[in-house]
Design a protein around this motif. Structure first.
Motif: not given
Length: 443
Positions: A49, A10, A26-27, A63, A21-24, A30
Protein backbone atom coordinates in the motif's frame (compact mmCIF):
# COMPACT_ATOMS: atom_id res chain seq x y z
CA UNK A 1 1.14 1.97 23.11
CA UNK A 2 -1.99 1.68 21.02
CA UNK A 3 -4.96 3.81 22.08
CA UNK A 4 -8.40 2.40 21.28
CA UNK A 5 -10.59 4.82 23.19
CA UNK A 6 -10.45 7.42 20.44
CA UNK A 7 -12.19 5.04 18.05
CA UNK A 8 -15.76 4.00 18.53
CA UNK A 9 -16.42 0.28 18.10
CA UNK A 10 -18.45 -0.58 15.03
CA UNK A 11 -20.41 -3.28 16.85
CA UNK A 12 -21.01 -4.04 20.47
CA UNK A 13 -20.81 -7.78 20.13
CA UNK A 14 -20.39 -10.63 17.63
CA UNK A 15 -18.26 -8.60 15.23
CA UNK A 16 -17.02 -10.79 12.33
CA UNK A 17 -14.25 -10.30 9.77
CA UNK A 18 -16.90 -10.14 7.03
CA UNK A 19 -18.01 -6.79 8.49
CA UNK A 20 -14.59 -5.19 7.98
CA UNK A 21 -14.46 -2.38 5.43
CA UNK A 22 -11.64 -0.80 3.51
CA UNK A 23 -11.73 2.14 5.95
CA UNK A 24 -11.05 -0.23 8.86
CA UNK A 25 -7.91 -1.48 7.14
CA UNK A 26 -6.78 2.07 6.37
CA UNK A 27 -7.18 3.02 10.06
CA UNK A 28 -4.94 0.13 11.03
CA UNK A 29 -2.33 1.08 8.45
CA UNK A 30 -2.27 4.70 9.63
CA UNK A 31 -1.78 3.59 13.24
CA UNK A 32 1.04 1.26 12.25
CA UNK A 33 2.80 4.06 10.37
CA UNK A 34 2.20 6.55 13.17
CA UNK A 35 3.57 4.36 15.95
CA UNK A 36 6.37 2.83 13.82
CA UNK A 37 6.24 -0.37 15.80
CA UNK A 38 7.62 -3.48 14.09
CA UNK A 39 5.08 -6.17 13.22
CA UNK A 40 5.67 -9.90 13.13
CA UNK A 41 7.00 -10.56 9.60
CA UNK A 42 4.99 -12.68 7.20
CA UNK A 43 6.59 -15.70 5.60
CA UNK A 44 5.16 -15.68 2.08
CA UNK A 45 2.91 -12.69 1.36
CA UNK A 46 2.98 -8.89 1.70
CA UNK A 47 0.20 -6.33 1.63
CA UNK A 48 1.39 -3.48 -0.58
CA UNK A 49 0.00 0.00 0.00
CA UNK A 50 1.46 3.34 -1.15
CA UNK A 51 4.89 1.90 -1.82
CA UNK A 52 5.24 0.07 1.48
CA UNK A 53 4.87 -3.56 2.42
CA UNK A 54 3.09 -4.91 5.49
CA UNK A 55 2.48 -8.43 6.85
CA UNK A 56 -1.17 -9.16 5.87
CA UNK A 57 -2.45 -11.01 8.94
CA UNK A 58 -1.08 -8.60 11.64
CA UNK A 59 -2.64 -5.70 9.72
CA UNK A 60 -5.98 -7.49 9.54
CA UNK A 61 -5.69 -8.47 13.22
CA UNK A 62 -5.24 -4.83 14.27
CA UNK A 63 -8.10 -3.69 12.01
CA UNK A 64 -10.35 -6.35 13.54
CA UNK A 65 -9.53 -5.18 17.09
CA UNK A 66 -10.01 -1.52 16.21
CA UNK A 67 -13.33 -2.19 14.48
CA UNK A 68 -14.69 -4.49 17.20
CA UNK A 69 -13.49 -2.28 20.09
CA UNK A 70 -11.87 -5.26 21.79
CA UNK A 71 -8.13 -4.86 22.29
CA UNK A 72 -7.63 -8.57 22.88
CA UNK A 73 -9.92 -9.90 20.16
CA UNK A 74 -8.46 -12.77 18.17
CA UNK A 75 -8.88 -12.77 14.41
CA UNK A 76 -10.76 -15.95 13.44
CA UNK A 77 -8.95 -16.26 10.10
CA UNK A 78 -5.83 -18.21 9.21
CA UNK A 79 -2.90 -16.61 7.46
CA UNK A 80 -2.55 -17.16 3.74
CA UNK A 81 -5.55 -17.59 1.45
CA UNK A 82 -8.35 -16.69 3.95
CA UNK A 83 -6.61 -13.45 4.99
CA UNK A 84 -5.47 -12.56 1.48
CA UNK A 85 -8.93 -13.15 -0.01
CA UNK A 86 -10.53 -10.75 2.46
CA UNK A 87 -7.95 -8.03 1.81
CA UNK A 88 -8.22 -8.41 -1.95
CA UNK A 89 -12.02 -8.19 -1.68
CA UNK A 90 -11.45 -4.77 -0.11
CA UNK A 91 -9.30 -3.73 -3.10
CA UNK A 92 -5.91 -4.15 -1.45
CA UNK A 93 -2.96 -5.70 -3.26
CA UNK A 94 -1.43 -8.84 -1.76
CA UNK A 95 1.71 -10.20 -3.41
CA UNK A 96 4.50 -12.63 -2.66
CA UNK A 97 7.37 -11.34 -0.56
CA UNK A 98 10.36 -9.76 -2.29
CA UNK A 99 13.87 -10.48 -0.98
CA UNK A 100 15.07 -7.94 1.64
CA UNK A 101 18.70 -6.93 1.89
CA UNK A 102 20.36 -8.14 5.06
CA UNK A 103 20.55 -5.46 7.78
CA UNK A 104 18.70 -2.94 5.61
CA UNK A 105 17.19 -0.04 7.58
CA UNK A 106 14.44 0.24 4.99
CA UNK A 107 12.48 -2.81 6.09
CA UNK A 108 9.17 -2.76 4.21
CA UNK A 109 9.83 0.41 2.21
CA UNK A 110 9.47 -0.77 -1.37
CA UNK A 111 11.02 2.29 -3.03
CA UNK A 112 13.98 2.31 -0.65
CA UNK A 113 14.44 -1.44 -1.02
CA UNK A 114 14.60 -1.15 -4.80
CA UNK A 115 17.14 1.66 -4.54
CA UNK A 116 19.26 -0.34 -2.09
CA UNK A 117 18.98 -3.45 -4.25
CA UNK A 118 20.20 -1.46 -7.23
CA UNK A 119 23.24 -0.26 -5.30
CA UNK A 120 23.94 -3.71 -3.97
CA UNK A 121 23.76 -5.58 -7.25
CA UNK A 122 25.10 -2.92 -9.55
CA UNK A 123 21.97 -3.07 -11.66
CA UNK A 124 22.41 0.11 -13.66
CA UNK A 125 18.83 0.98 -14.46
CA UNK A 126 18.09 4.32 -16.01
CA UNK A 127 17.34 6.89 -13.32
CA UNK A 128 16.01 9.47 -15.77
CA UNK A 129 12.47 10.70 -15.15
CA UNK A 130 9.82 8.46 -16.56
CA UNK A 131 8.37 9.39 -19.89
CA UNK A 132 4.91 8.51 -21.13
CA UNK A 133 4.82 4.95 -22.34
CA UNK A 134 4.91 4.64 -26.07
CA UNK A 135 2.41 2.53 -27.89
CA UNK A 136 3.48 -1.11 -28.01
CA UNK A 137 5.31 -2.10 -31.13
CA UNK A 138 3.39 -4.38 -33.46
CA UNK A 139 4.06 -8.08 -33.03
CA UNK A 140 6.78 -9.47 -35.28
CA UNK A 141 5.40 -11.49 -38.14
CA UNK A 142 6.26 -12.56 -41.65
CA UNK A 143 5.03 -10.14 -44.33
CA UNK A 144 1.69 -11.25 -45.66
CA UNK A 145 2.69 -11.50 -49.31
CA UNK A 146 0.16 -13.61 -51.17
CA UNK A 147 1.60 -16.33 -53.35
CA UNK A 148 0.55 -19.63 -54.84
CA UNK A 149 2.45 -22.87 -55.17
CA UNK A 150 3.47 -23.68 -58.73
CA UNK A 151 1.08 -26.01 -60.54
CA UNK A 152 1.75 -29.74 -60.18
CA UNK A 153 2.85 -30.98 -63.59
CA UNK A 154 3.56 -34.58 -64.66
CA UNK A 155 7.21 -35.57 -64.24
CA UNK A 156 8.72 -38.70 -65.75
CA UNK A 157 12.05 -40.48 -65.96
CA UNK A 158 12.89 -39.22 -69.46
CA UNK A 159 12.58 -35.62 -68.34
CA UNK A 160 14.77 -36.28 -65.30
CA UNK A 161 17.53 -37.78 -67.44
CA UNK A 162 17.48 -34.70 -69.67
CA UNK A 163 17.92 -32.41 -66.65
CA UNK A 164 20.38 -34.44 -64.60
CA UNK A 165 24.07 -34.98 -65.38
CA UNK A 166 24.03 -38.57 -64.17
CA UNK A 167 23.68 -41.86 -65.98
CA UNK A 168 20.47 -43.85 -66.20
CA UNK A 169 22.12 -46.56 -64.07
CA UNK A 170 22.89 -44.12 -61.26
CA UNK A 171 19.33 -42.77 -61.34
CA UNK A 172 18.05 -46.34 -61.05
CA UNK A 173 20.35 -46.94 -58.08
CA UNK A 174 19.08 -43.82 -56.31
CA UNK A 175 15.44 -44.78 -56.79
CA UNK A 176 16.02 -48.36 -55.71
CA UNK A 177 17.90 -47.29 -52.57
CA UNK A 178 15.12 -44.89 -51.67
CA UNK A 179 12.45 -47.55 -52.03
CA UNK A 180 14.47 -50.10 -50.06
CA UNK A 181 15.61 -47.95 -47.13
CA UNK A 182 13.05 -45.10 -47.26
CA UNK A 183 16.02 -42.83 -46.39
CA UNK A 184 18.78 -41.69 -48.74
CA UNK A 185 21.74 -39.33 -48.42
CA UNK A 186 23.29 -37.80 -51.52
CA UNK A 187 26.91 -36.95 -50.75
CA UNK A 188 29.70 -35.44 -52.78
CA UNK A 189 31.93 -32.44 -53.44
CA UNK A 190 30.45 -28.95 -53.72
CA UNK A 191 28.57 -28.18 -56.90
CA UNK A 192 27.67 -31.73 -57.91
CA UNK A 193 23.91 -31.12 -57.97
CA UNK A 194 22.91 -32.93 -54.78
CA UNK A 195 19.93 -30.73 -53.89
CA UNK A 196 18.89 -30.58 -57.54
CA UNK A 197 18.84 -34.38 -57.72
CA UNK A 198 17.01 -34.69 -54.38
CA UNK A 199 14.10 -32.62 -55.62
CA UNK A 200 13.93 -34.58 -58.91
CA UNK A 201 13.88 -37.87 -57.02
CA UNK A 202 10.93 -36.57 -55.02
CA UNK A 203 9.15 -35.53 -58.21
CA UNK A 204 9.76 -38.97 -59.72
CA UNK A 205 8.37 -40.61 -56.59
CA UNK A 206 5.26 -38.45 -56.77
CA UNK A 207 4.97 -38.63 -60.55
CA UNK A 208 4.32 -34.88 -60.44
CA UNK A 209 6.03 -31.65 -59.41
CA UNK A 210 3.71 -31.48 -56.39
CA UNK A 211 5.21 -28.96 -53.93
CA UNK A 212 2.37 -29.58 -51.44
CA UNK A 213 3.76 -33.04 -50.61
CA UNK A 214 7.43 -32.01 -50.38
CA UNK A 215 9.01 -30.28 -47.39
CA UNK A 216 12.51 -28.79 -47.61
CA UNK A 217 14.55 -27.86 -44.53
CA UNK A 218 18.22 -26.95 -44.17
CA UNK A 219 20.19 -27.94 -41.09
CA UNK A 220 22.62 -25.50 -39.46
CA UNK A 221 24.41 -25.24 -36.09
CA UNK A 222 21.48 -23.43 -34.45
CA UNK A 223 18.86 -25.93 -35.64
CA UNK A 224 17.49 -28.01 -32.76
CA UNK A 225 15.22 -30.89 -31.78
CA UNK A 226 12.56 -28.31 -30.89
CA UNK A 227 12.66 -26.93 -34.45
CA UNK A 228 12.64 -30.32 -36.12
CA UNK A 229 10.30 -32.46 -34.01
CA UNK A 230 8.51 -30.65 -31.18
CA UNK A 231 9.15 -27.99 -28.54
CA UNK A 232 7.89 -24.94 -26.71
CA UNK A 233 8.10 -21.76 -28.75
CA UNK A 234 6.72 -18.25 -28.18
CA UNK A 235 3.69 -17.06 -30.08
CA UNK A 236 2.74 -13.49 -31.08
CA UNK A 237 1.39 -12.82 -27.57
CA UNK A 238 4.64 -13.87 -25.89
CA UNK A 239 3.17 -17.12 -24.55
CA UNK A 240 5.14 -20.33 -24.92
CA UNK A 241 3.15 -23.06 -26.61
CA UNK A 242 3.94 -26.65 -27.51
CA UNK A 243 4.51 -26.43 -31.27
CA UNK A 244 5.11 -29.21 -33.80
CA UNK A 245 8.31 -29.00 -35.82
CA UNK A 246 8.92 -29.67 -39.49
CA UNK A 247 9.08 -33.44 -39.13
CA UNK A 248 6.04 -33.80 -36.88
CA UNK A 249 4.00 -31.66 -39.25
CA UNK A 250 4.82 -33.63 -42.39
CA UNK A 251 4.39 -36.95 -40.56
CA UNK A 252 0.88 -35.93 -39.53
CA UNK A 253 0.06 -34.92 -43.09
CA UNK A 254 1.48 -38.12 -44.53
CA UNK A 255 -0.41 -40.29 -42.02
CA UNK A 256 -3.69 -38.77 -43.22
CA UNK A 257 -2.98 -39.97 -46.80
CA UNK A 258 -1.27 -43.35 -46.37
CA UNK A 259 -1.66 -44.23 -50.06
CA UNK A 260 0.21 -41.15 -51.31
CA UNK A 261 3.99 -40.63 -50.86
CA UNK A 262 5.44 -37.61 -49.04
CA UNK A 263 9.05 -36.41 -49.17
CA UNK A 264 11.18 -34.60 -46.59
CA UNK A 265 14.35 -33.06 -48.09
CA UNK A 266 17.11 -32.16 -45.61
CA UNK A 267 19.73 -29.94 -47.18
CA UNK A 268 23.21 -29.86 -45.60
CA UNK A 269 22.23 -32.60 -43.17
CA UNK A 270 25.73 -32.73 -41.65
CA UNK A 271 25.78 -29.04 -40.71
CA UNK A 272 23.59 -29.59 -37.66
CA UNK A 273 24.05 -31.58 -34.47
CA UNK A 274 22.37 -34.55 -36.08
CA UNK A 275 22.13 -36.82 -33.04
CA UNK A 276 20.48 -34.10 -30.97
CA UNK A 277 18.16 -32.95 -33.76
CA UNK A 278 16.89 -36.40 -34.64
CA UNK A 279 16.21 -37.68 -31.12
CA UNK A 280 13.67 -40.53 -31.30
CA UNK A 281 13.94 -40.47 -35.08
CA UNK A 282 17.09 -42.58 -34.89
CA UNK A 283 14.78 -45.48 -34.01
CA UNK A 284 11.69 -44.60 -36.00
CA UNK A 285 13.45 -43.83 -39.31
CA UNK A 286 14.30 -47.46 -40.02
CA UNK A 287 12.20 -48.99 -42.77
CA UNK A 288 11.04 -51.82 -40.47
CA UNK A 289 10.23 -49.45 -37.56
CA UNK A 290 7.63 -47.41 -39.39
CA UNK A 291 3.94 -47.29 -38.51
CA UNK A 292 1.79 -46.94 -35.34
CA UNK A 293 2.91 -50.29 -33.95
CA UNK A 294 6.32 -48.72 -33.28
CA UNK A 295 5.03 -45.38 -31.93
CA UNK A 296 6.84 -43.74 -29.01
CA UNK A 297 5.94 -40.97 -26.59
CA UNK A 298 7.67 -37.66 -27.30
CA UNK A 299 9.45 -35.96 -24.36
CA UNK A 300 7.43 -32.73 -24.55
CA UNK A 301 4.07 -34.33 -25.25
CA UNK A 302 1.46 -34.73 -22.47
CA UNK A 303 0.85 -38.31 -21.35
CA UNK A 304 -2.68 -38.38 -22.75
CA UNK A 305 -1.69 -37.42 -26.31
CA UNK A 306 -1.27 -39.96 -29.08
CA UNK A 307 2.21 -41.39 -29.48
CA UNK A 308 4.42 -40.45 -32.42
CA UNK A 309 5.38 -42.64 -35.35
CA UNK A 310 6.87 -42.15 -38.81
CA UNK A 311 4.42 -43.29 -41.50
CA UNK A 312 5.57 -45.76 -44.11
CA UNK A 313 4.79 -43.34 -46.96
CA UNK A 314 7.33 -40.70 -45.84
CA UNK A 315 10.65 -40.69 -47.69
CA UNK A 316 13.65 -38.74 -46.38
CA UNK A 317 16.40 -37.46 -48.70
CA UNK A 318 19.41 -35.68 -47.23
CA UNK A 319 22.34 -33.95 -48.91
CA UNK A 320 25.87 -33.82 -47.51
CA UNK A 321 28.86 -31.77 -48.65
CA UNK A 322 31.98 -33.90 -48.24
CA UNK A 323 34.35 -30.90 -48.53
CA UNK A 324 33.24 -29.10 -45.37
CA UNK A 325 36.08 -29.71 -42.92
CA UNK A 326 34.36 -27.77 -40.11
CA UNK A 327 31.86 -30.58 -39.52
CA UNK A 328 32.09 -33.82 -37.61
CA UNK A 329 31.24 -36.96 -39.60
CA UNK A 330 27.85 -38.56 -39.11
CA UNK A 331 27.78 -41.11 -36.32
CA UNK A 332 27.32 -44.78 -37.12
CA UNK A 333 23.88 -44.97 -35.51
CA UNK A 334 22.54 -42.52 -38.06
CA UNK A 335 24.54 -43.85 -40.99
CA UNK A 336 23.00 -47.30 -40.79
CA UNK A 337 19.51 -45.78 -41.16
CA UNK A 338 20.37 -44.31 -44.58
CA UNK A 339 21.51 -45.51 -47.96
CA UNK A 340 24.32 -43.37 -49.43
CA UNK A 341 24.91 -42.34 -53.03
CA UNK A 342 28.04 -40.42 -54.01
CA UNK A 343 27.88 -37.84 -56.77
CA UNK A 344 30.95 -36.81 -58.75
CA UNK A 345 31.74 -33.73 -60.86
CA UNK A 346 30.53 -34.26 -64.42
CA UNK A 347 32.51 -32.43 -67.09
CA UNK A 348 31.95 -35.00 -69.79
CA UNK A 349 29.49 -35.29 -72.62
CA UNK A 350 26.27 -34.45 -70.69
CA UNK A 351 27.53 -31.02 -69.58
CA UNK A 352 29.12 -30.27 -72.95
CA UNK A 353 25.90 -31.14 -74.78
CA UNK A 354 23.90 -29.00 -72.37
CA UNK A 355 26.16 -25.96 -72.84
CA UNK A 356 26.11 -26.40 -76.60
CA UNK A 357 22.29 -26.49 -76.54
CA UNK A 358 22.41 -23.15 -74.68
CA UNK A 359 24.45 -21.62 -77.54
CA UNK A 360 27.68 -21.39 -75.55
CA UNK A 361 30.58 -21.15 -78.09
CA UNK A 362 32.69 -24.28 -78.47
CA UNK A 363 35.88 -22.37 -77.58
CA UNK A 364 34.38 -21.38 -74.21
CA UNK A 365 33.19 -24.94 -73.57
CA UNK A 366 36.64 -26.32 -74.40
CA UNK A 367 38.34 -23.83 -72.07
CA UNK A 368 35.91 -24.61 -69.25
CA UNK A 369 36.27 -28.39 -69.56
CA UNK A 370 40.06 -28.41 -69.81
CA UNK A 371 40.65 -25.99 -66.94
CA UNK A 372 38.25 -27.71 -64.51
CA UNK A 373 39.35 -31.23 -65.41
CA UNK A 374 43.00 -30.26 -64.81
CA UNK A 375 42.13 -28.47 -61.57
CA UNK A 376 40.12 -31.40 -60.19
CA UNK A 377 42.96 -33.79 -60.94
CA UNK A 378 45.34 -31.52 -59.01
CA UNK A 379 42.95 -31.38 -56.05
CA UNK A 380 42.49 -35.17 -56.11
CA UNK A 381 46.25 -35.74 -56.08
CA UNK A 382 46.82 -33.35 -53.16
CA UNK A 383 47.30 -35.49 -50.02
CA UNK A 384 45.71 -32.80 -47.80
CA UNK A 385 42.61 -32.47 -50.01
CA UNK A 386 41.61 -35.45 -52.12
CA UNK A 387 38.57 -36.25 -54.31
CA UNK A 388 36.04 -34.95 -51.76
CA UNK A 389 37.23 -31.40 -52.50
CA UNK A 390 36.79 -31.40 -56.27
CA UNK A 391 34.65 -28.72 -57.86
CA UNK A 392 31.36 -29.70 -59.42
CA UNK A 393 29.60 -28.80 -62.62
CA UNK A 394 26.73 -26.85 -60.98
CA UNK A 395 28.82 -23.68 -61.12
CA UNK A 396 28.32 -23.66 -64.89
CA UNK A 397 24.68 -24.69 -65.32
CA UNK A 398 23.25 -21.20 -65.86
CA UNK A 399 25.00 -19.80 -68.94
CA UNK A 400 23.94 -16.43 -70.38
CA UNK A 401 21.28 -16.26 -73.04
CA UNK A 402 23.52 -14.17 -75.28
CA UNK A 403 26.40 -16.29 -76.69
CA UNK A 404 28.58 -13.16 -76.95
CA UNK A 405 28.54 -12.87 -73.15
CA UNK A 406 29.78 -16.44 -72.58
CA UNK A 407 33.55 -15.61 -72.30
CA UNK A 408 32.85 -12.89 -69.72
CA UNK A 409 30.48 -15.25 -67.87
CA UNK A 410 33.14 -17.97 -67.61
CA UNK A 411 35.84 -15.53 -66.49
CA UNK A 412 33.55 -14.11 -63.79
CA UNK A 413 32.86 -17.58 -62.34
CA UNK A 414 36.55 -18.52 -62.36
CA UNK A 415 37.58 -15.20 -60.78
CA UNK A 416 34.78 -14.61 -58.28
CA UNK A 417 33.75 -18.15 -57.26
CA UNK A 418 36.44 -20.73 -58.05
CA UNK A 419 39.60 -18.74 -57.27
CA UNK A 420 38.48 -17.66 -53.75
CA UNK A 421 37.67 -21.29 -52.97
CA UNK A 422 41.18 -22.34 -54.01
CA UNK A 423 42.63 -19.74 -51.65
CA UNK A 424 40.63 -21.37 -48.87
CA UNK A 425 41.75 -24.86 -49.92
CA UNK A 426 45.42 -23.88 -49.87
CA UNK A 427 45.15 -21.43 -46.99
CA UNK A 428 48.50 -22.54 -45.56
CA UNK A 429 50.17 -22.53 -48.96
CA UNK A 430 49.49 -19.06 -50.43
CA UNK A 431 52.21 -19.45 -53.07
CA UNK A 432 50.62 -22.62 -54.42
CA UNK A 433 47.17 -21.05 -54.32
CA UNK A 434 48.42 -18.05 -56.30
CA UNK A 435 50.08 -20.32 -58.88
CA UNK A 436 46.93 -22.33 -59.49
CA UNK A 437 44.85 -19.17 -59.60
CA UNK A 438 47.15 -17.81 -62.33
CA UNK A 439 46.96 -21.09 -64.23
CA UNK A 440 43.18 -21.20 -63.95
CA UNK A 441 42.72 -17.63 -65.22
CA UNK A 442 45.26 -17.69 -68.05
CA UNK A 443 43.83 -16.56 -71.43
Amino acid sequence: MRVLSDLMPDSAASFTPAQLTRDHILRALRQIDRESQPLPPSTVYDLVYKGRRYPPRPVLQLAFRLASGQSDASLPLLAGTPTNTLLERLDFTVTTKRPILANSPHDGDVAAQEAMQELYTGNGRDSAPATPAAEPAPAAAEPLVPYELPPALPYEREQALRELFISAEMLDQAQAALQRRRNLILQGPPGTGKTFLARRLAWLGLGRTDAARIELVQFHPSFSYEDFIQGFRPDAEGTFRLTPGVLLDICQRAAQEPDRPYFLLIDEINRGNVSRIFGELLLLLEADKRGPQHAVRLPYAPAETARFFVPDNLFVIGTMNTADRSLAPLDYALRRRFAFLTLQPEFGAPLQEFLASQQVPSAVISRLISRLTELNQTITDDPELGPDFQLGHSYFCQPPTDPAEAPTWLSAILTQEIAPLLEEYWLDQPTQAAAYRKKLLRP
